[in-house]
Design a protein around this motif. Structure first.
Motif, PDB file in Angstrom:
ATOM      1  N   MET A   1      66.663  37.277  65.307  1.00  0.00           N
ATOM      2  CA  MET A   1      67.152  36.404  66.397  1.00  0.00           C
ATOM      3  C   MET A   1      68.007  35.381  65.254  1.00  0.00           C
ATOM      4  O   MET A   1      67.397  34.988  64.306  1.00  0.00           O
ATOM      5  CB  MET A   1      66.226  35.717  67.183  1.00  0.00           C
ATOM      6  N   THR A   2      69.145  35.245  65.614  1.00  0.00           N
ATOM      7  CA  THR A   2      70.118  34.229  64.765  1.00  0.00           C
ATOM      8  C   THR A   2      69.460  32.590  65.026  1.00  0.00           C
ATOM      9  O   THR A   2      69.039  32.446  65.804  1.00  0.00           O
ATOM     10  CB  THR A   2      71.582  34.417  65.283  1.00  0.00           C
ATOM     11  N   PRO A   3      69.888  32.033  64.000  1.00  0.00           N
ATOM     12  CA  PRO A   3      69.435  30.403  64.337  1.00  0.00           C
ATOM     13  C   PRO A   3      69.999  30.000  65.664  1.00  0.00           C
ATOM     14  O   PRO A   3      69.326  29.305  66.469  1.00  0.00           O
ATOM     15  CB  PRO A   3      69.984  29.644  62.998  1.00  0.00           C
ATOM     16  N   ILE A   4      71.193  30.312  65.810  1.00  0.00           N
ATOM     17  CA  ILE A   4      71.862  29.681  67.257  1.00  0.00           C
ATOM     18  C   ILE A   4      70.934  30.170  68.355  1.00  0.00           C
ATOM     19  O   ILE A   4      70.661  29.346  69.255  1.00  0.00           O
ATOM     20  CB  ILE A   4      73.198  29.794  67.034  1.00  0.00           C
ATOM     21  N   ALA A   5      70.699  31.532  68.609  1.00  0.00           N
ATOM     22  CA  ALA A   5      70.046  32.064  69.705  1.00  0.00           C
ATOM     23  C   ALA A   5      68.575  31.538  69.773  1.00  0.00           C
ATOM     24  O   ALA A   5      68.368  31.200  70.598  1.00  0.00           O
ATOM     25  CB  ALA A   5      70.034  33.708  69.463  1.00  0.00           C
ATOM     26  N   ASN A   6      68.034  31.218  68.394  1.00  0.00           N
ATOM     27  CA  ASN A   6      66.495  30.693  68.493  1.00  0.00           C
ATOM     28  C   ASN A   6      66.627  29.299  68.890  1.00  0.00           C
ATOM     29  O   ASN A   6      65.767  28.881  69.738  1.00  0.00           O
ATOM     30  CB  ASN A   6      66.090  30.555  67.174  1.00  0.00           C
ATOM     31  N   THR A   7      67.898  28.578  68.699  1.00  0.00           N
ATOM     32  CA  THR A   7      67.743  27.136  69.092  1.00  0.00           C
ATOM     33  C   THR A   7      67.956  27.123  70.650  1.00  0.00           C
ATOM     34  O   THR A   7      67.238  26.612  71.400  1.00  0.00           O
ATOM     35  CB  THR A   7      69.077  26.502  68.581  1.00  0.00           C
ATOM     36  N   ALA A   9      66.806  29.458  72.521  1.00  0.00           N
ATOM     37  CA  ALA A   9      65.671  29.966  73.151  1.00  0.00           C
ATOM     38  C   ALA A   9      64.606  28.815  73.365  1.00  0.00           C
ATOM     39  O   ALA A   9      63.684  29.145  74.282  1.00  0.00           O
ATOM     40  CB  ALA A   9      64.985  31.150  72.242  1.00  0.00           C
ATOM     41  N   THR A  10      64.634  27.917  72.552  1.00  0.00           N
ATOM     42  CA  THR A  10      63.611  26.674  72.560  1.00  0.00           C
ATOM     43  C   THR A  10      64.195  25.717  73.730  1.00  0.00           C
ATOM     44  O   THR A  10      63.314  24.815  73.740  1.00  0.00           O
ATOM     45  CB  THR A  10      63.664  25.996  71.157  1.00  0.00           C
ATOM     46  N   GLY A  11      65.226  25.787  74.274  1.00  0.00           N
ATOM     47  CA  GLY A  11      65.551  25.022  75.258  1.00  0.00           C
ATOM     48  C   GLY A  11      66.574  23.955  74.841  1.00  0.00           C
ATOM     49  O   GLY A  11      67.009  23.005  75.408  1.00  0.00           O
ATOM     50  N   ALA A  12      66.840  23.923  73.425  1.00  0.00           N
ATOM     51  CA  ALA A  12      67.792  23.053  72.791  1.00  0.00           C
ATOM     52  C   ALA A  12      69.157  23.115  73.077  1.00  0.00           C
ATOM     53  O   ALA A  12      69.470  24.381  73.566  1.00  0.00           O
ATOM     54  CB  ALA A  12      67.624  22.952  71.325  1.00  0.00           C
ATOM     55  N   VAL A  13      69.916  22.263  72.960  1.00  0.00           N
ATOM     56  CA  VAL A  13      71.552  22.374  73.267  1.00  0.00           C
ATOM     57  C   VAL A  13      72.321  22.007  72.191  1.00  0.00           C
ATOM     58  O   VAL A  13      71.864  20.989  71.368  1.00  0.00           O
ATOM     59  CB  VAL A  13      71.865  21.003  74.387  1.00  0.00           C
ATOM     60  N   ILE A  14      73.042  22.841  71.802  1.00  0.00           N
ATOM     61  CA  ILE A  14      74.014  22.641  70.498  1.00  0.00           C
ATOM     62  C   ILE A  14      74.793  21.668  70.963  1.00  0.00           C
ATOM     63  O   ILE A  14      75.593  21.399  71.960  1.00  0.00           O
ATOM     64  CB  ILE A  14      74.874  24.066  70.258  1.00  0.00           C
ATOM     65  N   VAL A  15      75.021  20.634  70.158  1.00  0.00           N
ATOM     66  CA  VAL A  15      75.788  19.329  70.301  1.00  0.00           C
ATOM     67  C   VAL A  15      77.089  19.155  69.379  1.00  0.00           C
ATOM     68  O   VAL A  15      77.808  18.271  69.274  1.00  0.00           O
ATOM     69  CB  VAL A  15      74.822  18.036  70.288  1.00  0.00           C
ATOM     70  N   ARG A  26      77.072  25.308  55.812  1.00  0.00           N
ATOM     71  CA  ARG A  26      77.419  25.510  57.053  1.00  0.00           C
ATOM     72  C   ARG A  26      76.410  24.795  58.003  1.00  0.00           C
ATOM     73  O   ARG A  26      75.017  24.843  57.724  1.00  0.00           O
ATOM     74  CB  ARG A  26      77.410  26.819  57.362  1.00  0.00           C
ATOM     75  N   THR A  27      76.842  23.793  58.678  1.00  0.00           N
ATOM     76  CA  THR A  27      75.810  23.008  59.354  1.00  0.00           C
ATOM     77  C   THR A  27      76.171  22.889  60.791  1.00  0.00           C
ATOM     78  O   THR A  27      77.382  23.296  61.408  1.00  0.00           O
ATOM     79  CB  THR A  27      76.129  21.406  58.866  1.00  0.00           C
ATOM     80  N   TYR A  28      74.944  22.746  61.657  1.00  0.00           N
ATOM     81  CA  TYR A  28      75.205  22.525  63.341  1.00  0.00           C
ATOM     82  C   TYR A  28      74.227  21.294  63.546  1.00  0.00           C
ATOM     83  O   TYR A  28      73.100  21.357  62.988  1.00  0.00           O
ATOM     84  CB  TYR A  28      75.358  23.851  64.014  1.00  0.00           C
ATOM     85  N   SER A  29      74.343  20.929  64.673  1.00  0.00           N
ATOM     86  CA  SER A  29      73.340  20.088  65.183  1.00  0.00           C
ATOM     87  C   SER A  29      72.951  20.383  66.563  1.00  0.00           C
ATOM     88  O   SER A  29      73.969  20.955  67.541  1.00  0.00           O
ATOM     89  CB  SER A  29      73.850  18.385  65.284  1.00  0.00           C
ATOM     90  N   GLY A  35      65.212  15.075  73.589  1.00  0.00           N
ATOM     91  CA  GLY A  35      66.278  14.238  73.203  1.00  0.00           C
ATOM     92  C   GLY A  35      66.471  14.000  71.907  1.00  0.00           C
ATOM     93  O   GLY A  35      67.477  13.174  71.404  1.00  0.00           O
ATOM     94  N   HIS A  36      65.538  14.428  70.999  1.00  0.00           N
ATOM     95  CA  HIS A  36      65.809  14.399  69.370  1.00  0.00           C
ATOM     96  C   HIS A  36      66.896  15.235  68.943  1.00  0.00           C
ATOM     97  O   HIS A  36      67.010  16.436  69.418  1.00  0.00           O
ATOM     98  CB  HIS A  36      64.562  14.613  68.803  1.00  0.00           C
ATOM     99  N   VAL A  37      67.807  14.696  68.239  1.00  0.00           N
ATOM    100  CA  VAL A  37      68.835  15.579  67.748  1.00  0.00           C
ATOM    101  C   VAL A  37      68.538  16.133  66.317  1.00  0.00           C
ATOM    102  O   VAL A  37      68.099  15.063  65.310  1.00  0.00           O
ATOM    103  CB  VAL A  37      70.323  14.612  67.375  1.00  0.00           C
TER     104      VAL A  37
END
Length: 70
Positions: A1-7, A9-15, A26-29, A35-37
């Motif tokens: 599973m890619t990091p984004i897919a894993n994110t 899957a945990t219910g997080a939202v890419i901001v 390469r970074t992402y938030s 509500g924690h970023v």
């Protein structure tokens, strides 16, 4: 599973979408369900001081793009 897919899957939202940084990462938030970023990064290339000094600044790149787009 890619990091984004894993994110997702945990219910997080890419901001902030993944973006290559001038310093070689390469970074992402993402925001978790509470509500924690969180910011994640991975080194994708080694950057020397000379590389950074020879690379145009963000303002110079923006100026070049404005000229190209006109």
């Amino acid at each position: 599973m890619t990091p984004i897919a894993n994110t997702h899957a945990t219910g997080a939202v890419i901001v902030r979408e993944p973006e290559d940084q001038f310093y070689g990462d390469r970074t992402y938030s993402a925001m978790d369900p509470q509500g924690h970023v969180w910011t994640f990064g991975q080194t994708i290339r080694h950057v020397t001081r000379e590389d950074v000094l020879s690379e145009p600044s963000r303002d110079e790149r923006r100026s070049r793009m404005t000229t190209i787009c006109e």
